[in-house]
Design a protein around this motif. Structure first.
Motif, PDB file in Angstrom:
ATOM      1  N   SER A  36       0.852  -1.186   0.000  1.00  0.00           N
ATOM      2  CA  SER A  36       0.000   0.000   0.000  1.00  0.00           C
ATOM      3  C   SER A  36       0.888   1.237   0.000  1.00  0.00           C
ATOM      4  O   SER A  36       2.047   1.183   0.402  1.00  0.00           O
ATOM      5  N   ARG A  40      -2.891   3.946  -3.435  1.00  0.00           N
ATOM      6  CA  ARG A  40      -3.716   2.746  -3.570  1.00  0.00           C
ATOM      7  C   ARG A  40      -3.210   1.620  -2.684  1.00  0.00           C
ATOM      8  O   ARG A  40      -2.065   1.620  -2.233  1.00  0.00           O
ATOM      9  N   CYS A  42      -2.823  -2.532  -2.835  1.00  0.00           N
ATOM     10  CA  CYS A  42      -2.820  -3.672  -3.752  1.00  0.00           C
ATOM     11  C   CYS A  42      -2.663  -4.962  -2.955  1.00  0.00           C
ATOM     12  O   CYS A  42      -1.815  -5.060  -2.080  1.00  0.00           O
ATOM     13  N   ILE A  50      -5.281  -7.340  -7.073  1.00  0.00           N
ATOM     14  CA  ILE A  50      -6.386  -6.392  -6.948  1.00  0.00           C
ATOM     15  C   ILE A  50      -5.867  -5.113  -6.294  1.00  0.00           C
ATOM     16  O   ILE A  50      -5.232  -5.154  -5.242  1.00  0.00           O
ATOM     17  N   CYS A  51      -6.140  -3.975  -6.937  1.00  0.00           N
ATOM     18  CA  CYS A  51      -5.740  -2.681  -6.393  1.00  0.00           C
ATOM     19  C   CYS A  51      -6.973  -1.801  -6.170  1.00  0.00           C
ATOM     20  O   CYS A  51      -7.801  -1.657  -7.058  1.00  0.00           O
ATOM     21  N   ASN A  52      -7.057  -1.249  -4.977  1.00  0.00           N
ATOM     22  CA  ASN A  52      -8.129  -0.322  -4.630  1.00  0.00           C
ATOM     23  C   ASN A  52      -7.514   1.049  -4.375  1.00  0.00           C
ATOM     24  O   ASN A  52      -6.378   1.148  -3.904  1.00  0.00           O
ATOM     25  N   SER A  55      -7.710   5.273   0.800  1.00  0.00           N
ATOM     26  CA  SER A  55      -8.891   5.642   1.582  1.00  0.00           C
ATOM     27  C   SER A  55      -9.189   7.121   1.382  1.00  0.00           C
ATOM     28  O   SER A  55      -8.319   7.910   1.032  1.00  0.00           O
TER      29      SER A  55
END
Length: 157
Positions: A36, A40, A42, A50-52, A55
């Motif tokens: 992180s 992002r 990951c 998967i990458c978000n 916050s």
């Protein structure tokens, strides 16, 4: 005098490169299942990578802003140094250049401190700080030292 100027410019560019790398690269924290950073998170699971997005908390946005400000102020400081190098009178000091570089170092320090304090609530407990985080902390003293050198430095012929 030329060797001193080259050394100062090299120190400044080294700090600037560390600031860029620490801000851009995605390894502020790292663990077994992912990494992180400021932008992002990951993870790797059975589906794949998967990458978000980061916050939306205010603290991560503050860290992002401080790191970007540190890069901007460091770039401006380098530009001002070259401008003052050719326009400053003999015996003059590089106060503006030094002030901008010291501000850049304070911004990166503040961002790293906020990330240190607030990240345990955002990343898993098993994760450790990654090399981008460490580079940000290394950039802080380099930028501070180069800023102090600029303040002390006088222009000679």
């Amino acid at each position: 005098m030329l060797i001193l100027l080259l050394g100062i410019v090299f120190l400044h560019i080294a700090a600037l490169v560390l600031l860029f790398v620490s801000t851009i690269v995605s390894v502020w924290t790292t663990g077994e299942i992912g990494t992180s950073d400021l932008w992002r998170n990951c993870t790797v699971d059975s589906i794949g990578h998967i990458c978000n997005g980061a916050s939306t908390g205010e603290w991560i946005q503050v860290v992002q802003a401080l790191m970007i400000l540190s890069i901007i102020f460091s770039c401006l400081s380098l530009f001002l140094f070259f401008c003052q190098l050719f326009t400053l009178q003999k015996g003059g000091r590089f106060f503006i250049t030094g002030a901008f570089q010291i501000l850049a170092s304070l911004f990166v320090m503040s961002g790293a401190i906020i990330y240190t304090v607030m990240s345990p609530g955002w990343v898993p407990e098993k994760d450790t700080f990654g090399y981008s985080y460490i580079l940000a902390w290394v950039a802080f003293p380099l930028a501070l030292i180069s800023g102090l050198i600029y303040v002390i430095l006088r222009k000679r012929e």
